[in-house]
Design an enzyme around this catalytic site. Structure first.
Site, PDB file in Angstrom:
ATOM      1  N   LYS A 207       0.842  -1.206   0.000  1.00 21.37           N
ATOM      2  CA  LYS A 207       0.000   0.000   0.000  1.00 21.37           C
ATOM      3  C   LYS A 207       0.874   1.252   0.000  1.00 21.37           C
ATOM      4  O   LYS A 207       0.691   2.150  -0.793  1.00 21.37           O
ATOM      5  CB  LYS A 207      -0.927  -0.021   1.221  1.00 21.37           C
ATOM      6  CG  LYS A 207      -1.836   1.182   1.294  1.00 21.37           C
ATOM      7  CD  LYS A 207      -2.817   1.120   2.442  1.00 21.37           C
ATOM      8  CE  LYS A 207      -3.584   2.436   2.511  1.00 21.37           C
ATOM      9  NZ  LYS A 207      -4.502   2.524   3.634  1.00 21.37           N
ATOM     10  N   GLU A 213      10.506  -4.864   4.328  1.00 15.69           N
ATOM     11  CA  GLU A 213      10.543  -6.265   3.884  1.00 15.69           C
ATOM     12  C   GLU A 213      10.227  -6.359   2.396  1.00 15.69           C
ATOM     13  O   GLU A 213      10.922  -7.035   1.633  1.00 15.69           O
ATOM     14  CB  GLU A 213       9.512  -7.102   4.661  1.00 15.69           C
ATOM     15  CG  GLU A 213       9.810  -7.288   6.136  1.00 15.69           C
ATOM     16  CD  GLU A 213       9.247  -6.167   7.007  1.00 15.69           C
ATOM     17  OE1 GLU A 213       8.967  -5.073   6.479  1.00 15.69           O
ATOM     18  OE2 GLU A 213       9.110  -6.401   8.223  1.00 15.69           O
ATOM     19  N   GLY A 268      -4.867  -1.909   5.010  1.00 16.85           N
ATOM     20  CA  GLY A 268      -4.054  -3.031   4.529  1.00 16.85           C
ATOM     21  C   GLY A 268      -4.715  -4.377   4.775  1.00 16.85           C
ATOM     22  O   GLY A 268      -4.790  -5.232   3.886  1.00 16.85           O
ATOM     23  N   ARG A 269      -5.233  -4.583   5.988  1.00 18.24           N
ATOM     24  CA  ARG A 269      -5.812  -5.900   6.315  1.00 18.24           C
ATOM     25  C   ARG A 269      -7.221  -6.068   5.773  1.00 18.24           C
ATOM     26  O   ARG A 269      -7.871  -7.073   6.031  1.00 18.24           O
ATOM     27  CB  ARG A 269      -5.747  -6.135   7.821  1.00 18.24           C
ATOM     28  CG  ARG A 269      -6.362  -5.033   8.665  1.00 18.24           C
ATOM     29  CD  ARG A 269      -5.983  -5.175  10.137  1.00 18.24           C
ATOM     30  NE  ARG A 269      -6.450  -4.071  10.965  1.00 18.24           N
ATOM     31  CZ  ARG A 269      -5.797  -2.930  11.143  1.00 18.24           C
ATOM     32  NH1 ARG A 269      -4.643  -2.724  10.540  1.00 18.24           N
ATOM     33  NH2 ARG A 269      -6.275  -1.991  11.925  1.00 18.24           N
ATOM     34  N   GLU A 354      -4.623  -7.048  14.717  1.00 22.29           N
ATOM     35  CA  GLU A 354      -4.139  -5.718  14.355  1.00 22.29           C
ATOM     36  C   GLU A 354      -5.292  -4.722  14.490  1.00 22.29           C
ATOM     37  O   GLU A 354      -5.082  -3.544  14.756  1.00 22.29           O
ATOM     38  CB  GLU A 354      -3.568  -5.704  12.917  1.00 22.29           C
ATOM     39  CG  GLU A 354      -2.643  -4.530  12.670  1.00 22.29           C
ATOM     40  CD  GLU A 354      -1.818  -4.650  11.391  1.00 22.29           C
ATOM     41  OE1 GLU A 354      -0.598  -4.890  11.465  1.00 22.29           O
ATOM     42  OE2 GLU A 354      -2.393  -4.517  10.293  1.00 22.29           O
ATOM     43  N   HIS A 385      -4.914 -33.691  17.518  1.00 24.83           N
ATOM     44  CA  HIS A 385      -3.816 -34.537  17.989  1.00 24.83           C
ATOM     45  C   HIS A 385      -2.678 -33.700  18.545  1.00 24.83           C
ATOM     46  O   HIS A 385      -1.560 -34.185  18.683  1.00 24.83           O
ATOM     47  CB  HIS A 385      -3.343 -35.445  16.851  1.00 24.83           C
ATOM     48  CG  HIS A 385      -4.448 -36.343  16.381  1.00 24.83           C
ATOM     49  ND1 HIS A 385      -4.703 -37.562  16.953  1.00 24.83           N
ATOM     50  CD2 HIS A 385      -5.420 -36.145  15.447  1.00 24.83           C
ATOM     51  CE1 HIS A 385      -5.769 -38.109  16.366  1.00 24.83           C
ATOM     52  NE2 HIS A 385      -6.218 -37.264  15.454  1.00 24.83           N
ATOM     53  N   LYS A 505       9.479  -0.992  14.410  1.00 20.82           N
ATOM     54  CA  LYS A 505      10.051  -0.606  13.102  1.00 20.82           C
ATOM     55  C   LYS A 505      11.089   0.486  13.287  1.00 20.82           C
ATOM     56  O   LYS A 505      12.174   0.460  12.694  1.00 20.82           O
ATOM     57  CB  LYS A 505       8.946  -0.042  12.184  1.00 20.82           C
ATOM     58  CG  LYS A 505       8.006  -1.044  11.591  1.00 20.82           C
ATOM     59  CD  LYS A 505       7.102  -0.342  10.568  1.00 20.82           C
ATOM     60  CE  LYS A 505       5.904  -1.182  10.197  1.00 20.82           C
ATOM     61  NZ  LYS A 505       4.916  -0.478   9.385  1.00 20.82           N
TER      62      LYS A 505
HETATM   63  O1  F6P Z   1       3.323  -2.932   9.739  1.00 21.11           O
HETATM   64  C1  F6P Z   1       1.974  -3.216   9.619  1.00 21.11           C
HETATM   65  C2  F6P Z   1       1.457  -2.892   8.262  1.00 21.11           C
HETATM   66  O2  F6P Z   1       1.356  -1.528   8.100  1.00 21.11           O
HETATM   67  C3  F6P Z   1       0.135  -3.580   8.009  1.00 21.11           C
HETATM   68  O3  F6P Z   1      -0.933  -2.909   8.527  1.00 21.11           O
HETATM   69  C4  F6P Z   1       0.145  -3.680   6.528  1.00 21.11           C
HETATM   70  O4  F6P Z   1      -0.799  -4.601   6.077  1.00 21.11           O
HETATM   71  C5  F6P Z   1       1.564  -4.116   6.285  1.00 21.11           C
HETATM   72  O5  F6P Z   1       2.308  -3.386   7.237  1.00 21.11           O
HETATM   73  C6  F6P Z   1       2.107  -3.890   4.909  1.00 21.11           C
HETATM   74  O6  F6P Z   1       2.066  -2.553   4.528  1.00 21.11           O
HETATM   75  P1  F6P Z   1       2.242  -2.122   3.023  1.00 21.11           P
HETATM   76  O7  F6P Z   1       1.131  -2.710   2.238  1.00 21.11           O
HETATM   77  O8  F6P Z   1       2.209  -0.625   3.022  1.00 21.11           O
HETATM   78  O9  F6P Z   1       3.566  -2.655   2.537  1.00 21.11           O
END
Ligand code: F6P
Length: 542
Positions: A207, A213, A268-269, A354, A385, A505
């Site tokens: 987003k 990452e 995002g979620r 979240e 199990h 972060k």
């Molecule tokens: O760090 C949490 C977060 O902001 C989530 O809410 C989001 O889904 C994820 O990181 C990824 O964010 P982006 O889509 O901006 O890479």
């Protein structure tokens, strides 16, 4: 605001009610009402929701519904659907319902119809998906695309992975779909090790397009592809981006002509049915993707328009409030008896935790009640199990959501009946248990009787649907989304921000500099953190 909740008449009435009936055994509740198993059921949007094995009676539900009324669930729901900026700490609207509104419907945000924008992107996604799926989109060397690697994390990953796994049987089987999220290079390396770069398309999903990452993995992917294909211009045919941030996409080097957009008002979620779901559409095709959107939308309409008594998300939410705040349950186990839903608990973890893992109210006061429970789970029967022992005989209450389907897409002998028999039996065992006398009557040695006794009275709900289709998946996800929303309204928290992820972060940025500096810089953390940094550098450098 928090004091408002725990001192409100509806809350106080529930407290009193809990003291009177909270410990009544499910055996008694069932004995008192022979129709309970049919009465405490809601069936709509293709879902059969049985909550008869929750520790509630008709009065409990009335009181909970009164709480929802008093807390303004109706008004907040209307505000969400109307595009008001209900995510106040980020000053954002929360309009994921617009992502699945049918073409022609109108939802205005700042006077602009966003549904038309949504469908314009969906149409572009569909055209692109068709091209890739039918082989008319070719890679840099002219080969057709056979592998799709989606790079993203959190909301830009969990929905797509979960949906791909859930709907795998609807996917184009001659294509390979992989998902890379972790900054651990192993995730990327293992995802591409057997792939031919000439046949591989990367979808970079973010987003913000600033996530460490995702950008690290996207860089690694670009290097890998350019090295294999020998030419920087290969990026144009092998990389597409999904983002709200065109500037950062361009800065990264992906032509914005290859970008699929979404909007600030999509959290995002809550984004898997936006362009973030491009990998899903590539896998299952535009028609099935639209079926999934129809499932989401059917649940949206149900949620918006159905009276509380037969409203699925409202009822699920209220049961969660009862278990969390009045029976002191700290977790919810999500137990899909459907192998294709193996990533569903992980997906729900972000959605629920979240969203509702908050401890201050919208106006910034500390809450004096529990908020979002811990969600976890595994598919049945595997969990039986491993951790079910604790659910049956441990000292904690673990409310369970059992999820199952009438039909399997992979009939193997009578295994589907065996699977669902287990689902049904677990709910029964949890609710009714086995008394010491029953154990004795089986001839069990007295010393073992306490060990073999099951108290029962452990709450669960069961969700059944005919078959795991794209429509069913959409409606199931929207059920949980709206349930999370209703709980957030009752707790007066902002279910749509996630400030809690920021501190880690921020600290990581300092630590990255300290780990990567040629010479160990002066460290100013606590003694444990300083020692870990020193030790890691020694271990790394040998
Ligand atoms: O760090 C949490 C977060 O902001 C989530 O809410 C989001 O889904 C994820 O990181 C990824 O964010 P982006 O889509 O901006 O890479």
């Amino acid at each position: 605001m928090s004091a408002d909740l725990t001192r409100s008449p509806a809350w106080l009435a529930l407290k009193q009610h809990a003291a009177q009936v909270g410990s009544r055994h499910l055996r008694e509740l069932f004995a008192a009402d022979p129709q309970r198993g049919e009465r405490l059921v809601i069936e709509d949007v293709g879902l059969y929701f049985d909550y008869a094995k929750q520790r509630v009676n008709a009065d409990t539900m009335d009181l909970l519904r009164q709480l929802a009324e008093d807390r303004g669930v109706r008004q907040r729901t209307a505000a969400m659907f109307a595009g008001e900026r209900i995510n106040t700490t980020e000053d954002r609207a929360v309009l994921h319902v617009a992502l699945r509104a049918p073409a022609g419907e109108q939802i205005l945000f700042d006077g602009h119809d966003v549904v038309a924008d949504v469908h314009a992107v969906l149409d572009r996604m569909a055209a692109f998906s068709d091209q890739v799926r039918d082989g008319s989109w070719r890679g840099h060397t002219g080969k057709r695309i056979r592998n799709v690697v989606s790079i993203g994390i959190g909301g830009s990953d969990l929905g797509p992975v979960m949906a791909y796994e859930a709907l795998r049987d609807f996917s184009q089987r001659d294509m390979v779909f992989r998902f890379v999220s972790n900054v651990d290079g192993t995730d990327f390396a293992e995802a591409v090790r057997d792939l031919d770069a000439a046949e591989t398309l990367f979808i970079v999903c973010s987003k913000t397009f600033t996530t460490l990452e995702t950008l690290s993995n996207a860089q690694a992917a670009r290097q890998w592809a350019v090295q294999a294909l020998g030419d920087d211009s290969a990026v144009a045919k092998h990389f597409v981006a999904v983002s709200t941030n065109a500037d950062e996409v361009a800065k990264f080097g992906i032509d914005t002509a290859n970008m699929f957009g979404f909007w600030d008002w999509v959290g995002g979620r809550y984004s898997m049915e936006s362009a973030i779901g491009l990998s899903t559409m590539l896998a299952i095709g535009p028609k099935h993707f639209r079926d999934m959107l129809a499932g989401f939308h059917a649940m949206d309409v149900h949620f918006r328009d159905t009276p509380f008594e037969c409203n699925l998300p409202v009822t699920m939410a209220l049961l969660g409030i009862w278990n969390t705040n009045f029976l002191d349950a700290a977790t919810v186990a999500v137990l899909p008896y459907e192998q294709y839903l193996k990533r569903f608990p992980a997906y729900l973890q972000q959605l629920t935790m979240e969203s509702n893992g908050k401890s201050v109210t919208l106006d910034g006061q500390a809450v004096d009640y529990a908020t979002g429970p811990i969600y976890w789970g595994e598919p049945g029967t595997n969990g039986q199990h491993s951790f079910y022992q604790l659910i049956h005989q441990g000292t904690r209450i673990v409310p369970c959501d059992f999820i199952g389907f009438g039909q399997t897409r992979n009939p193997v002998g009578n295994q589907h009946d065996l699977l669902i028999a287990n689902l049904i039996a677990q709910g029964e065992a949890l609710a009714f248990g086995k008394s010491a006398d029953e154990v004795r009557a089986e001839g069990t040695a007295e010393a073992l009787v306490p060990h073999r006794t099951f108290d029962g009275n452990r709450p669960s709900s069961t969700l059944l649907a005919a078959e795991l289709t794209p429509f069913a998946l959409g409606s199931l996800i929207a059920l949980y989304e709206h349930s999370v929303f209703v709980q957030g309204v009752i707790w007066a928290i902002d279910s749509f921000d996630q400030w809690g992820v920021e501190l880690g972060k921020q600290l990581a940025k300092t630590t990255i500099a300290e780990l990567t500096a040629a010479q160990l810089p002066a460290l100013a953390h606590d003694s444990s953190t300083n020692a870990l940094i020193r030790r890691y550098r020694q271990l790394r450098d040998g």
